[in-house]
Structures are given as structure tokens and as C-alpha cells.
Design a protein around this motif. Structure first.
Motif, PDB file in Angstrom:
ATOM      1  N   LEU A 231      14.440 -48.306 -45.096  1.00 47.69           N
ATOM      2  CA  LEU A 231      15.850 -48.255 -45.891  1.00 47.69           C
ATOM      3  C   LEU A 231      16.029 -46.759 -46.227  1.00 47.69           C
ATOM      4  N   LYS A 232      15.005 -45.923 -46.374  1.00 49.16           N
ATOM      5  CA  LYS A 232      15.166 -44.545 -46.911  1.00 49.16           C
ATOM      6  C   LYS A 232      15.699 -43.841 -45.657  1.00 49.16           C
ATOM      7  N   LYS A 233      15.650 -44.301 -44.506  1.00 48.96           N
ATOM      8  CA  LYS A 233      16.144 -43.372 -43.416  1.00 48.96           C
ATOM      9  C   LYS A 233      17.437 -44.021 -42.768  1.00 48.96           C
ATOM     10  N   SER A 234      17.940 -45.107 -43.353  1.00 48.05           N
ATOM     11  CA  SER A 234      19.122 -45.711 -42.588  1.00 48.05           C
ATOM     12  C   SER A 234      20.334 -45.640 -43.544  1.00 48.05           C
ATOM     13  N   LYS A 235      21.444 -45.886 -42.740  1.00 49.41           N
ATOM     14  CA  LYS A 235      22.603 -46.219 -43.439  1.00 49.41           C
ATOM     15  C   LYS A 235      22.764 -47.622 -44.007  1.00 49.41           C
ATOM     16  N   ILE A 236      22.849 -47.784 -45.034  1.00 53.26           N
ATOM     17  CA  ILE A 236      22.920 -49.213 -45.498  1.00 53.26           C
ATOM     18  C   ILE A 236      24.189 -49.760 -46.109  1.00 53.26           C
ATOM     19  N   VAL A 237      24.528 -50.823 -45.702  1.00 55.87           N
ATOM     20  CA  VAL A 237      25.818 -51.441 -45.695  1.00 55.87           C
ATOM     21  C   VAL A 237      25.353 -52.779 -46.341  1.00 55.87           C
TER      22      VAL A 237
END
Ligand SMILES: NC(=O)c1ccc[n+]([C@@H]2O[C@H](COP(=O)([O-])OP(=O)(O)OC[C@H]3O[C@@H](n4cnc5c(N)ncnc54)[C@H](O)[C@@H]3O)[C@@H](O)[C@H]2O)c1
Length: 319
Positions: A231-237
Motif C-alpha cells: 500500500l505504501k508504495k502504490s497509487k491507491i484508488v
């Protein structure tokens, strides 16, 4: 005036995944542009299971889904989840239809996954990884198939029986499916997780740059399928910010204070409506799905309108 009653068989016979994808995409757009109304879900938690009431308004209809989750039901020969939808005319409140929404729930969940992958995955995605091979996996596959040319599906489940049944379903759909371990399933363009897990199944080192993840399984507090580092390194939608923080994939990381509101990039509706950009470059994207009432209403509307046209269902003087 009469109310139409539609059984599960009626509903299944009248709406396609393609129609559901278009309807759900439009519902997300309307919600992001304040043209739909959706109060928070209401939870009723009892000893043997729980119920949720999911009301909403859009496109000239109002409605509510009443859905349960009773985990011990299979022992009694009943499905864990059963849902009923009541569709009303918002002008006068008349109940236009009462329909099974058990099938609709899976259909609209698959459709949302399809919409998310359309906007967030790389356009030329060919290899699709599945962690969890149950009911939702099947509907995610059906939606993905409408949008991408699938070269290969890689599937992993803790149950060999579920893996084999999913492989068989893929075969029927003309899709090549290879059963793998969890790590190999993650070596893909789009990863789809549909387990009810409460501890991470997907490790951070398994996810390559450019991967899109449809995180479907976590839809209640405590559920989690991905390591928080992902989660910390991703673009969260998310589908809906409040619902996601409460019970979506981000709920555990949020409750630990690791993921904050400002770490959520956008809602899917904002991307569909063009308010925020979808994929940019070779980033890792995550769609955190919790399931929205507007998705249910969007598909129930189609079912009702087609049922009227085709004279399907039983008409009763309910009121
Ligand atoms: N986001 C949404 O809108 C939405 C909608 C419906 C259901 N759900 C959620 O999706 C999840 C799956 O629902 P379903 O109807 O497909 O259930 P299901 O029981 O049909 O399938 C779940 C599968 O996951 C497998 N599994 C469990 N733990 C696993 C693990 N650690 N690793 C690999 N596989 C594992 C099980 O063996 C099973 O085959 C549930 O948590 C459900 O609440 C979300």
C-alpha cells in the motif's frame, strides 16, 4: 399499481456482464459528480451473522439492498450471503420491483473490478493473476474478459478443489488457466485478490512495477490481503473513502496509523469522471473495493427496465 417480483433465475437471464460494466461505470461517474445519493451502509450485527442495508438514489430510481452474511449457513444447506433489492419510484415511493440481489451482488462486484482495471491497468495487459478462486474470482474473470485479451490466467487458492473448479470454469470460457503458487500468481499484469483473509496473503517483494491490483476480498474491518508495504508504495484508488477506511484493504493500515486519508489518491468515480488521472507510467496501482449501494442500484435499474419490456417476472398487487 403492480410490483414486479423477479427471482434469481429471472435476474440471471436478463442482464449481461457488459451491461453491468457500463452501468457501474456510469454510477461511479454520477456519484463523483454529486448526481447520486448514497448514505453510509447500516449494519445490524447479531449472534449468528450480520445484515447490511444499502440505500441509494441515481438515474431516476431509489432503492435498497438488504443483504446478510451468515458464515455457518453452508452447514444448514443455505448460502452464506443472500440479498434482496427493493426498487422504488423516488417521486412517489412506490415499490416498482422486488428482486433477488444475490447474483446482482457478484455481477456488480465483477463489473467494478472491470471498470477499475480498464482505467488503472496497462492497456495491453495480458496475464492475470488470481489469489482466491471462489465466487468473486469467477465474476472478476468475466468482467476482465470483456475488457482485455487474456493470454493467461494464473490461479492460486488454499483449496485445491477451488483451484480446479476455477480452472474448469476458465476452460469453459475459452481462457488458458495455470494453477500456481501465490508468488507466481503475482507475476502478472493485473492481480485480483478475492479471499476473506485477515492476514496478508500477498508479499511486497512479489509485486512488480506496473502491476495493477484489484483488491476485492477485504470488505469488513480486520480483513486484509496485501502486505502494508505494498500500500505504501502504490497509487491507491478506493470505491468510497469512508467505506474503504472502515473495512476495505486499507482498513488495517489506517487503524494502525500507517495509511492516512491523504495517502488515498482518488475514488474510482473521480478517475472515471476525468477529475483525476488514472494510470501514469509504470506505477503500482491498487483498486480497494468494498462494494457500493450505487453499484447495486445501477444494475437493478437495468434488470427492472428490461423485465418491464420483456414482461418478465410475477406482477403482484403488493400495496
Ligand atoms: N468488494 C466487494 O464488493 C465484495 C463483494 C462480495 C464479496 N466480497 C468479499 O470477497 C471475499 C471472497 O468472497 P467469495 O464470495 O468469492 O467467497 P468464496 O468463499 O466463494 O471464495 C473465497 C476463496 O478464497 C479462498 N481463500 C481463503 N483464504 C485464502 C488464502 N489465505 N489464500 C488463498 N485463498 C484463500 C477460499 O478457499 C475460497 O476458494 C470475501 O471476503 C467477501 O466478503 C467483496
Amino acid at each position: 399499481m403492480e410490483t414486479i417480483v423477479l427471482t434469481r433465475k429471472d435476474v440471471e437471464s436478463i442482464i449481461s456482464m457488459k451491461e453491468a460494466i457500463n452501468a457501474v461505470e456510469e454510477a461511479f461517474r454520477l456519484y463523483a459528480t454529486s448526481k447520486a445519493i448514497m448514505p453510509p451502509k447500516v449494519y445490524l450485527t447479531l449472534e449468528d451473522g450480520d445484515f447490511r442495508a444499502m440505500p441509494s438514489y441515481l438515474m431516476g430510481y431509489a432503492g435498497v439492498k438488504w443483504v446478510n452474511s451468515h458464515p455457518k449457513n453452508p452447514e444448514k444447506g443455505l448460502p452464506t450471503v443472500m440479498a434482496v433489492f427493493i426498487l422504488n419510484d423516488p417521486k412517489n415511493g412506490f415499490p416498482l420491483a422486488i428482486m433477488d440481489a444475490t447474483f446482482l451482488t457478484s455481477l456488480r462486484t465483477g463489473a467494478a473490478g472491470g471498470v477499475a482495471a480498464k482505467h488503472l491497468a496497462r492497456e495491453n495487459s495480458k496475464v492475470f493473476g488470481f489469489i482466491g478462486c471462489g465466487k468473486q474470482a469467477i465474476f472478476q474473470l468475466l468482467a476482465i474478459k470483456e475488457i482485455f485479451d487474456i493470454e493467461l490466467v494464473k490461479a492460486y487458492d488454499i483449496s485445491e478443489k477451488a483451484e480446479l473448479a476455477f480452472k474448469e470454469f476458465c476452460k469453459k470460457e475459452g481462457v488458458d488457466c495455470m494453477i500456481t503458487n501465490a508468488k507466481d500468481a503475482c507475476d502478472c499484469d493485473v492481480l485480483i485478490t478475492t479471499t476473506p483473509s485477515t492476514s496478508p496473503v500477498v508479499k511486497k517483494d512479489w509485486i512488480k512495477e506496473g502491476t495493477h491490483i484489484n483488491a476485492i476480498g477485504a470488505d469488513a474491518p480486520g480483513k486484509q490481503e496485501l502486505e502494508i508495504e505494498i500500500l505504501k508504495k502504490s497509487k491507491i484508488v478506493v470505491d468510497d473513502l469512508e467505506q474503504a477506511l472502515h473495512g476495505g484493504e486499507v482498513n488495517v493500515a489506517h487503524s494502525l496509523g500507517i495509511i492516512r486519508r491523504e495517502n488515498i489518491y482518488a475514488t474510482l468515480g473521480e478517475i472515471v469522471a476525468g477529475i483525476k488521472k488514472g494510470r501514469e507510467g509504470n506505477e503500482i496501482t491498487i483498486f480497494d473495493s468494498t462494494g457500493l449501494a450505487i453499484q447495486d442500484l445501477a444494475v437493478a435499474k437495468i434488470v427492472y427496465e428490461k423485465a418491464v419490456k420483456k414482461d418478465l417476472g410475477i406482477k403482484i398487487e403488493l400495496i
